[in-house]
Write a protein that holds these residues in place. Structure first.
Motif, short mmCIF file in Angstrom:
data_model
loop_
_atom_site.label_atom_id
_atom_site.label_comp_id
_atom_site.label_asym_id
_atom_site.label_seq_id
_atom_site.Cartn_x
_atom_site.Cartn_y
_atom_site.Cartn_z
N GLN A 101 5.19 -2.92 3.04
CA GLN A 101 6.14 -2.53 1.99
C GLN A 101 6.20 -1.01 1.90
O GLN A 101 5.23 -0.31 2.21
CB GLN A 101 5.72 -3.11 0.65
CG GLN A 101 5.84 -4.62 0.59
CD GLN A 101 5.53 -5.16 -0.80
OE1 GLN A 101 5.54 -4.43 -1.78
NE2 GLN A 101 5.26 -6.44 -0.87
N ASP A 102 7.36 -0.50 1.48
CA ASP A 102 7.53 0.94 1.35
C ASP A 102 6.81 1.51 0.14
O ASP A 102 6.40 2.66 0.15
CB ASP A 102 9.02 1.30 1.26
CG ASP A 102 9.73 1.11 2.59
OD1 ASP A 102 9.09 1.35 3.64
OD2 ASP A 102 10.90 0.72 2.58
N PHE A 103 6.67 0.70 -0.93
CA PHE A 103 6.05 1.19 -2.15
C PHE A 103 5.08 0.18 -2.71
O PHE A 103 5.22 -1.02 -2.51
CB PHE A 103 7.09 1.47 -3.24
CG PHE A 103 8.05 2.55 -2.89
CD1 PHE A 103 7.65 3.87 -2.86
CD2 PHE A 103 9.35 2.25 -2.57
CE1 PHE A 103 8.53 4.87 -2.53
CE2 PHE A 103 10.25 3.24 -2.23
CZ PHE A 103 9.84 4.55 -2.21
N GLY A 104 4.12 0.71 -3.45
CA GLY A 104 3.21 -0.13 -4.21
C GLY A 104 3.45 0.13 -5.69
O GLY A 104 4.56 0.44 -6.10
N THR A 105 2.39 0.06 -6.46
CA THR A 105 2.51 0.35 -7.89
C THR A 105 2.26 1.83 -8.12
O THR A 105 1.55 2.48 -7.35
CB THR A 105 1.49 -0.49 -8.70
OG1 THR A 105 0.18 -0.19 -8.19
CG2 THR A 105 1.77 -1.97 -8.56
N PHE A 106 2.85 2.35 -9.16
CA PHE A 106 2.72 3.76 -9.51
C PHE A 106 2.02 3.90 -10.85
O PHE A 106 2.32 3.15 -11.78
CB PHE A 106 4.10 4.43 -9.61
CG PHE A 106 4.84 4.53 -8.33
CD1 PHE A 106 4.73 5.66 -7.53
CD2 PHE A 106 5.66 3.50 -7.90
CE1 PHE A 106 5.42 5.76 -6.34
CE2 PHE A 106 6.36 3.59 -6.70
CZ PHE A 106 6.23 4.73 -5.93
N ASP A 107 1.14 4.86 -10.95
CA ASP A 107 0.52 5.19 -12.22
C ASP A 107 1.55 6.00 -13.02
O ASP A 107 2.17 6.90 -12.48
CB ASP A 107 -0.74 6.02 -11.97
CG ASP A 107 -1.49 6.30 -13.25
OD1 ASP A 107 -1.01 7.15 -14.01
OD2 ASP A 107 -2.54 5.69 -13.48
#
Length: 170
Positions: A101-107
């Motif tokens: 995937q290009d992104f995960g989770t962001f803080d």
């Protein structure tokens, strides 16, 4: 998004501005280096001294230490933002992205700091082409900066941030 320990230095060099980056505490503790993540003590010491000299912030992840306390670093980031200096945060890190995937989770702490200090958020994506066997090739995309307006929720700001990231990757 963030794919290499060299991303902050490349971005700083391109912008020709000092950016106070958040970096993992293990780099400050001489347990890791930015040199291909070598554990060589000399390279670890060079990394730690460089990060301190560049006024980076040590950040500890909860997954590495359940008692992680980043209060001092966040307070320092807040102080630099009040002085209108650049603060860099890779809110995704290099390990929060699921495989493929290009992104995960962001803080979302960077959005909270930006809103509090009425400062711009500039999404940046970095694309290293190791997967395509193009050694040392990198594309940095600077997304459209935006303010986290006072009437904007952090969730709305996060959605805007993510959409700019997605558009930058495309």
């Amino acid at each position: 998004n963030h794919r290499s320990t060299l991303d902050p230095m490349v971005i700083t060099a391109i912008l020709v501005k000092n950016i106070h980056w958040a970096a993992l505490k293990r780099f400050f503790d001489c347990k890791d280096s930015i040199f291909a993540n070598s554990k060589n003590p000399i390279l670890c010491k060079i990394t730690a001294n460089s990060f301190k000299k560049l006024e980076y912030f040590p950040i500890e992840r909860k997954c590495e230490n359940e008692h992680a306390n980043n209060y001092d670093s966040i307070r320092d980031m807040d102080s630099f933002l009040k002085l209108r200096q650049q603060v860099g945060i890779f809110a995704e890190g290099t390990t929060r992205r699921p495989e493929g995937q290009d992104f995960g989770t962001f803080d979302d702490s960077f959005l909270i700091l930006a809103k509090k200090n009425k400062t711009l958020v500039r999404p940046i994506t970095s694309l290293w082409f190791k997967e395509l066997k193009l050694k040392n090739k990198l594309i940095i995309n600077f997304g459209q900066p935006f303010y986290v307006e006072k009437d904007m929720s952090i969730e709305e700001a996060m959605n805007k941030f993510k959409q700019i990231q997605i558009d930058s990757l495309k």
